[in-house]
Design a protein around this motif. Structure first.
Motif, PDB file in Angstrom:
ATOM      1  N   PRO A  14      -5.050  -7.498 -24.408  1.00  9.04           N
ATOM      2  CA  PRO A  14      -4.008  -6.476 -24.601  1.00  9.04           C
ATOM      3  C   PRO A  14      -2.608  -6.977 -24.226  1.00  9.04           C
ATOM      4  N   LYS A  15      -1.624  -6.433 -24.919  1.00  6.35           N
ATOM      5  CA  LYS A  15      -0.223  -6.827 -24.772  1.00  6.35           C
ATOM      6  C   LYS A  15       0.266  -6.790 -23.323  1.00  6.35           C
ATOM      7  N   ASN A  16      -0.185  -5.819 -22.538  1.00  4.61           N
ATOM      8  CA  ASN A  16       0.272  -5.708 -21.139  1.00  4.61           C
ATOM      9  C   ASN A  16       0.029  -6.973 -20.341  1.00  4.61           C
ATOM     10  N   TYR A  17      -0.948  -7.759 -20.762  1.00  2.00           N
ATOM     11  CA  TYR A  17      -1.345  -8.940 -20.001  1.00  2.00           C
ATOM     12  C   TYR A  17      -0.798 -10.221 -20.627  1.00  2.00           C
ATOM     13  N   CYS A  19       3.161 -12.141 -22.217  1.00  2.00           N
ATOM     14  CA  CYS A  19       4.607 -12.181 -21.954  1.00  2.00           C
ATOM     15  C   CYS A  19       5.369 -11.132 -22.756  1.00  2.00           C
ATOM     16  N   PHE A  20       4.703 -10.433 -23.684  1.00  2.00           N
ATOM     17  CA  PHE A  20       5.356  -9.381 -24.456  1.00  2.00           C
ATOM     18  C   PHE A  20       5.210  -8.008 -23.804  1.00  2.00           C
ATOM     19  N   GLY A  21       4.489  -7.964 -22.709  1.00  2.00           N
ATOM     20  CA  GLY A  21       4.318  -6.743 -21.935  1.00  2.00           C
ATOM     21  C   GLY A  21       4.767  -7.021 -20.513  1.00  2.00           C
ATOM     22  N   TYR A  89       0.461 -15.184 -11.964  1.00  2.00           N
ATOM     23  CA  TYR A  89      -0.158 -15.046 -13.280  1.00  2.00           C
ATOM     24  C   TYR A  89       0.872 -15.326 -14.364  1.00  2.00           C
ATOM     25  N   GLU A  90       0.486 -16.109 -15.324  1.00  2.00           N
ATOM     26  CA  GLU A  90       1.304 -16.405 -16.499  1.00  2.00           C
ATOM     27  C   GLU A  90       0.448 -16.061 -17.715  1.00  2.00           C
ATOM     28  N   GLY A  91       0.721 -14.921 -18.313  1.00  2.00           N
ATOM     29  CA  GLY A  91      -0.096 -14.459 -19.431  1.00  2.00           C
ATOM     30  C   GLY A  91       0.151 -15.238 -20.705  1.00  2.00           C
ATOM     31  N   PRO A  92      -0.718 -15.017 -21.698  1.00  2.00           N
ATOM     32  CA  PRO A  92      -0.516 -15.640 -23.003  1.00  2.00           C
ATOM     33  C   PRO A  92       0.872 -15.317 -23.530  1.00  2.00           C
TER      34      PRO A  92
END
Length: 151
Positions: A14-17, A19-21, A89-92
């Motif tokens: 999901p987007k929240n996890y 860099c776009f969230g 944390y560095e998300g997708p």
């Protein structure tokens, strides 16, 4: 041992996890940790990067941990260094690639606790883990730069 989240294995993260969230870690649910385990290690990685890209790493997670809450590090866990020599944390981040990338949350149960500082790199953590892994579990997710959620 199992690891689960709010998204199913091999589905879109999901987007929240990303860099776009808010770019926070998703909640992760841990079950069936072996009795002989003394600590847990979590490594979040991009399988399509060369070299393999570490997005997040935790070690010495207490074996009593059943949930890693969204946006949090479990009490007692140590946050090691991810790529770029950063903690956290560095998300997708699909703005840096084209197409689909596969990500994996790797959970390891160890028969020891690691005697390492928070500034430890992944290769050092993995060296210390060698010969002490009693169980492991994976959760995979995908991120597609062409997904409508990133438009």
């Amino acid at each position: 041992m199992t690891i689960k989240s709010v998204f199913d294995h091999a589905t879109e993260i999901p987007k929240n996890y990303t860099c776009f969230g808010p770019n926070v870690n998703p909640p992760l649910f841990i079950d069936e940790v072996p009795e002989e385990a003394k600590s847990l290690v979590l490594i979040f990685e991009d399988l399509n990067s060369a070299p393999l890209w570490t997005h997040w790493m935790l070690f010495n997670i207490p074996v009593t941990t059943t949930e890693i809450k969204e946006g949090e590090v479990p009490q007692g866990a140590v946050e090691g260094l991810a790529n770029n020599h950063t903690h956290g944390y560095e998300g997708p981040c699909p703005k840096y690639f084209e197409g689909i990338h596969h990500y994996r949350y790797r959970l390891f149960a160890l028969g020891i606790e690691l005697d390492l500082p928070a500034a430890s790199e992944r290769d050092i953590v993995e060296q210390q883990m060698e010969g002490h892994v009693v169980a492991k579990a994976d959760l995979e997710g995908i991120c597609n730069s062409n997904s409508p959620m990133f438009a």
